[in-house]
Design a protein around this motif. Structure first.
Motif, PDB file in Angstrom:
ATOM      1  N   CYS A  54      33.544  33.843  47.527  1.00  0.00           N
ATOM      2  CA  CYS A  54      32.970  33.082  46.701  1.00  0.00           C
ATOM      3  C   CYS A  54      33.074  34.237  45.457  1.00  0.00           C
ATOM      4  O   CYS A  54      32.277  34.956  44.467  1.00  0.00           O
ATOM      5  CB  CYS A  54      31.515  32.838  46.743  1.00  0.00           C
ATOM      6  SG  CYS A  54      30.911  31.639  44.945  1.00  0.00           S
ATOM      7  N   SER A  56      31.816  33.418  42.394  1.00  0.00           N
ATOM      8  CA  SER A  56      30.521  33.053  41.544  1.00  0.00           C
ATOM      9  C   SER A  56      29.604  34.067  41.697  1.00  0.00           C
ATOM     10  O   SER A  56      28.953  35.027  40.685  1.00  0.00           O
ATOM     11  CB  SER A  56      29.965  31.519  41.871  1.00  0.00           C
ATOM     12  OG  SER A  56      30.816  30.884  40.886  1.00  0.00           O
ATOM     13  N   CYS A  57      29.019  34.242  44.071  1.00  0.00           N
ATOM     14  CA  CYS A  57      28.271  34.550  44.502  1.00  0.00           C
ATOM     15  C   CYS A  57      28.457  35.973  44.659  1.00  0.00           C
ATOM     16  O   CYS A  57      27.881  36.684  44.604  1.00  0.00           O
ATOM     17  CB  CYS A  57      27.315  34.036  44.724  1.00  0.00           C
ATOM     18  SG  CYS A  57      27.581  33.322  46.065  1.00  0.00           S
ATOM     19  N   HIS A  59      29.538  35.956  47.885  1.00  0.00           N
ATOM     20  CA  HIS A  59      29.609  35.461  49.286  1.00  0.00           C
ATOM     21  C   HIS A  59      30.416  36.248  50.441  1.00  0.00           C
ATOM     22  O   HIS A  59      32.063  35.308  49.695  1.00  0.00           O
ATOM     23  CB  HIS A  59      28.890  34.567  49.529  1.00  0.00           C
ATOM     24  CG  HIS A  59      28.817  33.550  51.155  1.00  0.00           C
ATOM     25  ND1 HIS A  59      28.077  33.909  52.138  1.00  0.00           N
ATOM     26  CD2 HIS A  59      29.023  32.461  51.459  1.00  0.00           C
ATOM     27  CE1 HIS A  59      28.576  33.420  52.850  1.00  0.00           C
ATOM     28  NE2 HIS A  59      29.033  32.406  52.583  1.00  0.00           N
ATOM     29  N   CYS A  79      29.998  25.934  46.984  1.00  0.00           N
ATOM     30  CA  CYS A  79      29.876  27.511  47.600  1.00  0.00           C
ATOM     31  C   CYS A  79      29.018  27.322  47.987  1.00  0.00           C
ATOM     32  O   CYS A  79      27.466  26.481  47.865  1.00  0.00           O
ATOM     33  CB  CYS A  79      29.855  28.512  46.852  1.00  0.00           C
ATOM     34  SG  CYS A  79      29.124  29.724  47.813  1.00  0.00           S
ATOM     35  N   CYS A  82      25.223  29.825  47.029  1.00  0.00           N
ATOM     36  CA  CYS A  82      25.232  29.345  45.727  1.00  0.00           C
ATOM     37  C   CYS A  82      25.404  28.237  45.096  1.00  0.00           C
ATOM     38  O   CYS A  82      25.100  27.577  44.223  1.00  0.00           O
ATOM     39  CB  CYS A  82      25.644  30.894  44.743  1.00  0.00           C
ATOM     40  SG  CYS A  82      27.532  30.335  44.190  1.00  0.00           S
TER      41      CYS A  82
HETATM   42 ZN    ZN Z   1      29.059  31.578  45.440  1.00  0.00          ZN
END
Ligand code: ZN
Length: 157
Positions: A54, A56-57, A59, A79, A82
């Motif tokens: 991901c 953004s995070c 993961h 996701c 997150c």
């Molecule tokens: Zn994420």
């Protein structure tokens, strides 16, 4: 292929970002730390790819989160860790690619011609989406020249 194209669209502009964009990304508070590390280490290279994650995070996606189209629909485009939106563009790319490959495969004879045309389509998709990244455009032009000679090979085959 749609999935692979998405990987290219997400990573190539970072891999080939010019100095200005790189330093902007590296100093921006909006860029998550793990992504900064990827940019610094240049670990988003397609020749030595990191597993899907991901943006953004960070993961790391499990196999069932990595199935084209289906995973997107099952997780409602977010996701699983997150909850960040994955973006409609990725499922759009996957769906269009699925359809285009299917249509060419269905209506054209044999497998070499439809495959060649489909790969050209994917290439143009990437080129069109990355046109603004100047450094990447140069690399893609070089890849395009190779692709063009392969096309001629198929044509005379
Ligand atoms: Zn994420």
């Amino acid at each position: 292929m749609g999935s692979f194209v998405n990987v290219c669209l997400a990573r190539l502009p970072l891999q080939y970002a010019d100095e200005k964009r790189r330093s902007r990304l590296l100093t921006s508070p909006e860029t998550p730390p793990f992504l900064k590390k990827h940019i610094r280490d240049q670990s988003l290279s397609l020749s030595k790819p990191a597993r899907s994650f991901c943006f953004s995070c960070g993961h790391q996606l499990r196999w069932f989160e990595n199935i084209p189209v289906l995973s997107y629909l099952l997780s409602s485009g977010r996701c699983r860790k997150c909850n960040a939106a994955i973006g409609i563009k990725s499922i759009w790319t996957e769906t269009i690619h699925g359809l285009v490959y299917l249509v060419f495969g269905w209506f054209l004879n044999g497998w070499i011609l439809p495959l060649a045309i489909s790969i050209n389509f994917s290439f143009l998709w990437i080129l069109g989406n990355c046109w603004n990244c100047q450094q990447l455009r140069k690399v893609l032009s070089f890849a395009g020249a190779i692709l063009l000679s392969l096309n001629l090979g198929v044509y005379f085959y």
